[in-house]
Structure formats: structure tokens, C-alpha cells
Write a protein that holds these residues in place. Structure first.
Motif, PDB file in Angstrom:
ATOM      1  N   ASP A   1       6.831   2.270   9.652  1.00 56.93           N
ATOM      2  CA  ASP A   1       6.826   3.318   8.894  1.00 56.93           C
ATOM      3  C   ASP A   1       6.397   2.967   7.325  1.00 56.93           C
ATOM      4  O   ASP A   1       5.393   3.521   6.890  1.00 56.93           O
ATOM      5  N   ARG A   2       7.047   1.960   6.960  1.00 54.69           N
ATOM      6  CA  ARG A   2       6.609   1.434   5.716  1.00 54.69           C
ATOM      7  C   ARG A   2       5.379   0.719   5.658  1.00 54.69           C
ATOM      8  O   ARG A   2       4.611   0.848   4.585  1.00 54.69           O
ATOM      9  N   ALA A   3       4.790   0.090   6.663  1.00 54.68           N
ATOM     10  CA  ALA A   3       3.781  -0.693   6.670  1.00 54.68           C
ATOM     11  C   ALA A   3       2.645   0.394   6.523  1.00 54.68           C
ATOM     12  O   ALA A   3       1.644   0.345   6.008  1.00 54.68           O
ATOM     13  N   ARG A   4       2.570   1.365   7.319  1.00 56.25           N
ATOM     14  CA  ARG A   4       1.728   2.597   7.221  1.00 56.25           C
ATOM     15  C   ARG A   4       1.478   3.305   6.319  1.00 56.25           C
ATOM     16  O   ARG A   4       0.544   3.609   5.577  1.00 56.25           O
ATOM     17  N   ALA A   5       2.700   3.696   5.642  1.00 58.16           N
ATOM     18  CA  ALA A   5       2.567   4.319   4.325  1.00 58.16           C
ATOM     19  C   ALA A   5       1.999   3.432   3.210  1.00 58.16           C
ATOM     20  O   ALA A   5       0.989   3.825   2.409  1.00 58.16           O
ATOM     21  N   ALA A   6       2.443   2.053   3.206  1.00 59.30           N
ATOM     22  CA  ALA A   6       1.917   1.195   2.208  1.00 59.30           C
ATOM     23  C   ALA A   6       0.065   0.946   2.451  1.00 59.30           C
ATOM     24  O   ALA A   6      -0.500   0.924   1.430  1.00 59.30           O
ATOM     25  N   LEU A   7      -0.200   0.783   3.498  1.00 60.28           N
ATOM     26  CA  LEU A   7      -1.622   0.617   3.919  1.00 60.28           C
ATOM     27  C   LEU A   7      -2.461   1.974   3.414  1.00 60.28           C
ATOM     28  O   LEU A   7      -3.307   1.832   2.859  1.00 60.28           O
ATOM     29  N   ILE A   8      -1.971   3.218   3.863  1.00 58.97           N
ATOM     30  CA  ILE A   8      -2.695   4.504   3.580  1.00 58.97           C
ATOM     31  C   ILE A   8      -2.836   4.459   1.992  1.00 58.97           C
ATOM     32  O   ILE A   8      -3.925   4.771   1.283  1.00 58.97           O
ATOM     33  N   ALA A   9      -1.430   4.373   1.144  1.00 56.42           N
ATOM     34  CA  ALA A   9      -1.545   4.397  -0.187  1.00 56.42           C
ATOM     35  C   ALA A   9      -2.381   3.254  -0.935  1.00 56.42           C
ATOM     36  O   ALA A   9      -3.278   3.677  -1.942  1.00 56.42           O
ATOM     37  N   PHE A  10      -2.418   2.041  -0.266  1.00 57.98           N
ATOM     38  CA  PHE A  10      -3.436   0.916  -0.888  1.00 57.98           C
ATOM     39  C   PHE A  10      -4.774   1.248  -0.791  1.00 57.98           C
ATOM     40  O   PHE A  10      -5.523   1.172  -1.452  1.00 57.98           O
ATOM     41  N   LEU A  11      -5.150   2.013   0.456  1.00 61.18           N
ATOM     42  CA  LEU A  11      -6.661   2.074   0.758  1.00 61.18           C
ATOM     43  C   LEU A  11      -7.161   3.206  -0.198  1.00 61.18           C
ATOM     44  O   LEU A  11      -8.360   3.153  -0.590  1.00 61.18           O
ATOM     45  N   LEU A  12      -6.164   4.360  -0.374  1.00 59.93           N
ATOM     46  CA  LEU A  12      -6.741   5.499  -1.132  1.00 59.93           C
ATOM     47  C   LEU A  12      -6.773   4.990  -2.370  1.00 59.93           C
ATOM     48  O   LEU A  12      -7.913   5.266  -3.299  1.00 59.93           O
ATOM     49  N   ARG A  13      -5.731   3.927  -3.070  1.00 55.21           N
ATOM     50  CA  ARG A  13      -5.924   3.499  -4.386  1.00 55.21           C
ATOM     51  C   ARG A  13      -7.162   2.598  -4.527  1.00 55.21           C
ATOM     52  O   ARG A  13      -7.930   2.660  -5.669  1.00 55.21           O
ATOM     53  N   ALA A  14      -7.469   1.785  -3.671  1.00 57.23           N
ATOM     54  CA  ALA A  14      -8.459   0.996  -3.742  1.00 57.23           C
ATOM     55  C   ALA A  14     -10.049   1.669  -3.716  1.00 57.23           C
ATOM     56  O   ALA A  14     -10.671   1.263  -4.475  1.00 57.23           O
TER      57      ALA A  14
ATOM     58  N   TRP B   1      -3.938   2.753  12.989  1.00 53.91           N
ATOM     59  CA  TRP B   1      -3.825   3.728  11.690  1.00 53.91           C
ATOM     60  C   TRP B   1      -4.946   3.838  10.811  1.00 53.91           C
ATOM     61  O   TRP B   1      -5.386   4.796  10.078  1.00 53.91           O
ATOM     62  N   LEU B   2      -5.978   2.751  11.004  1.00 49.81           N
ATOM     63  CA  LEU B   2      -7.173   3.006  10.101  1.00 49.81           C
ATOM     64  C   LEU B   2      -8.121   3.843  10.830  1.00 49.81           C
ATOM     65  O   LEU B   2      -9.055   4.289  10.100  1.00 49.81           O
ATOM     66  N   ALA B   3      -8.022   4.098  12.067  1.00 50.24           N
ATOM     67  CA  ALA B   3      -8.723   4.972  12.872  1.00 50.24           C
ATOM     68  C   ALA B   3      -8.329   6.861  12.617  1.00 50.24           C
ATOM     69  O   ALA B   3      -8.975   7.454  13.158  1.00 50.24           O
ATOM     70  N   GLU B   4      -7.048   6.744  12.071  1.00 53.59           N
ATOM     71  CA  GLU B   4      -6.750   8.273  11.860  1.00 53.59           C
ATOM     72  C   GLU B   4      -7.622   9.147  11.282  1.00 53.59           C
ATOM     73  O   GLU B   4      -8.446   8.606  10.111  1.00 53.59           O
ATOM     74  N   PRO B   5      -7.599  10.421  11.410  1.00 54.16           N
ATOM     75  CA  PRO B   5      -8.509  11.459  10.809  1.00 54.16           C
ATOM     76  C   PRO B   5      -8.277  11.240   9.123  1.00 54.16           C
ATOM     77  O   PRO B   5      -9.376  11.451   8.621  1.00 54.16           O
ATOM     78  N   GLY B   6      -7.005  11.133   8.528  1.00 50.90           N
ATOM     79  CA  GLY B   6      -6.951  11.179   7.337  1.00 50.90           C
ATOM     80  C   GLY B   6      -7.549   9.815   6.479  1.00 50.90           C
ATOM     81  O   GLY B   6      -7.448  10.035   5.320  1.00 50.90           O
ATOM     82  N   LEU B   7      -7.826   8.723   7.179  1.00 53.28           N
ATOM     83  CA  LEU B   7      -8.576   7.607   6.440  1.00 53.28           C
ATOM     84  C   LEU B   7     -10.061   7.694   6.893  1.00 53.28           C
ATOM     85  O   LEU B   7     -10.778   6.639   6.551  1.00 53.28           O
ATOM     86  N   ARG B   8     -10.805   8.548   7.552  1.00 52.34           N
ATOM     87  CA  ARG B   8     -12.030   8.382   8.051  1.00 52.34           C
ATOM     88  C   ARG B   8     -12.777   8.529   6.913  1.00 52.34           C
ATOM     89  O   ARG B   8     -14.117   7.985   6.924  1.00 52.34           O
ATOM     90  N   HIS B   9     -12.723   9.290   5.901  1.00 48.74           N
ATOM     91  CA  HIS B   9     -13.301   9.191   4.523  1.00 48.74           C
ATOM     92  C   HIS B   9     -13.236   7.978   3.791  1.00 48.74           C
ATOM     93  O   HIS B   9     -14.002   7.876   2.735  1.00 48.74           O
TER      94      HIS B   9
END
Length: 174
Positions: A98-111, A140-148
């Protein structure tokens, strides 16, 4: 102050006392007063219908998650040879899913907001070479929220972590 048991509670007590036997060396439990307890315990009948699936109904399953697109070969070669910079790194060692997924999403959006084009995500291999984070990160990287955000994903070169790390190419902000 104690309250007196109601009729339903007295019926239930009668059922319990009728089905329980005292342990060896113990005296039987006293029955409740005769006027309160019914002569025959009332046990509600439970009827259950067997489950029979409808053969004519279709089972709707969610579509499988498509793996993220691979980084184009030329770009991966430039990342491997360090001709294109790996601007940021994220190490997921020691985090639960759970923490890894949240950290990954936040990291990629910030980057992506910072204009970064390529990052390195270090998942580790796990104890037996089949770590949970290593398996789940591509999902997680293939989820719809990260496709953009994610343009492509590839396994990193040995000097960057090998099978325990991923190059993630990011799309431009748009």
C-alpha cells in the motif's frame, strides 16, 4: 438493578439447558420457573435453498490489466549508456504494498510536473528473486490513473539495479 428476562430469553434458556449436560462431578443447572418456560422449546426452522448458478447468465469479469508499453529501444539504450539522464530515483525497499503504491503514484506525478522525462524505480528482487513489489509495480504503472503519465517501462541495466529496478519513461506535460 437486575431486570427480569423476557419470554424470548426464557425460551432460549430452555433450549440451551435442554441440550447441555453437566460435566462429571457437577450438579445439573436449575430450570427456570415453570410459569415462564414453555413446555416444549421453540426452535425456529431454518430453510436454505441451494445455490444454483444461472447457466444463461454471463459472468462479467473486468478486463485484464494490460502491461505498460515498453520503452522504445533507442531510448532504453541511451538510458542504459547514461547518454540520457535518469533525473530521479525512487527506492521502494522496505515498504509494504500500500505504501509503495502510494509513493510510486505521488513520485511519478511530481516528476511529470517537474518536467522529468525518465526515472528509475528500484523495487528489489525479494528474497527468492520473486518479490511482491517487483511483480506488482508494472501492474500499478499500467493503471488508468497513470496512463497519462507513463510513456513506457523497461527492466533496468545491471549497473542501475538489473531485474530489481525499472526504467520509467514519462510523457510530457500536456
Amino acid at each position: 438493578m437486575k431486570r427480569k428476562p423476557g419470554p424470548d430469553e426464557l425460551r432460549l434458556w430452555a433450549v440451551v439447558t435442554a441440550t447441555v449436560r453437566p460435566s462429571a462431578g457437577r450438579s445439573p443447572v436449575k430450570a427456570p420457573p415453570e410459569e415462564a418456560a414453555p413446555a416444549k422449546p421453540v426452535v425456529p426452522a431454518v430453510t436454505m435453498k441451494p445455490f444454483i448458478p444461472d447457466a444463461h447468465k454471463k459472468v462479467v469479469r473486468p478486463p485484464p490489466v494490460q502491461p505498460p508499453q515498453a520503452i522504445e529501444p533507442g531510448r532504453k539504450r541511451r538510458l542504459t549508456r547514461e547518454r540520457d539522464p535518469i533525473d530521479l530515483r525512487l527506492d521502494l525497499h522496505g515498504l509494504d504494498q500500500d505504501r509503495a503504491r502510494a509513493a510510486l503514484i505521488a513520485f511519478l506525478l511530481r516528476a511529470q510536473d517537474e518536467g522529468v522525462r525518465a526515472v528509475l524505480v528500484i523495487t528489489g528482487k525479494g528474497y527468492t528473486g520473486d518479490g511482491v513489489l517487483r511483480r506488482r509495480t508494472p501492474e500499478w504503472l499500467a493503471e488508468p490513473g497513470l496512463r497519462h503519465v507513463v510513456a513506457g517501462v523497461s527492466t533496468a541495466h545491471g549497473r542501475h539495479g538489473g531485474e530489481g529496478a525499472l526504467y520509467v519513461a514519462l510523457k510530457r506535460r500536456g
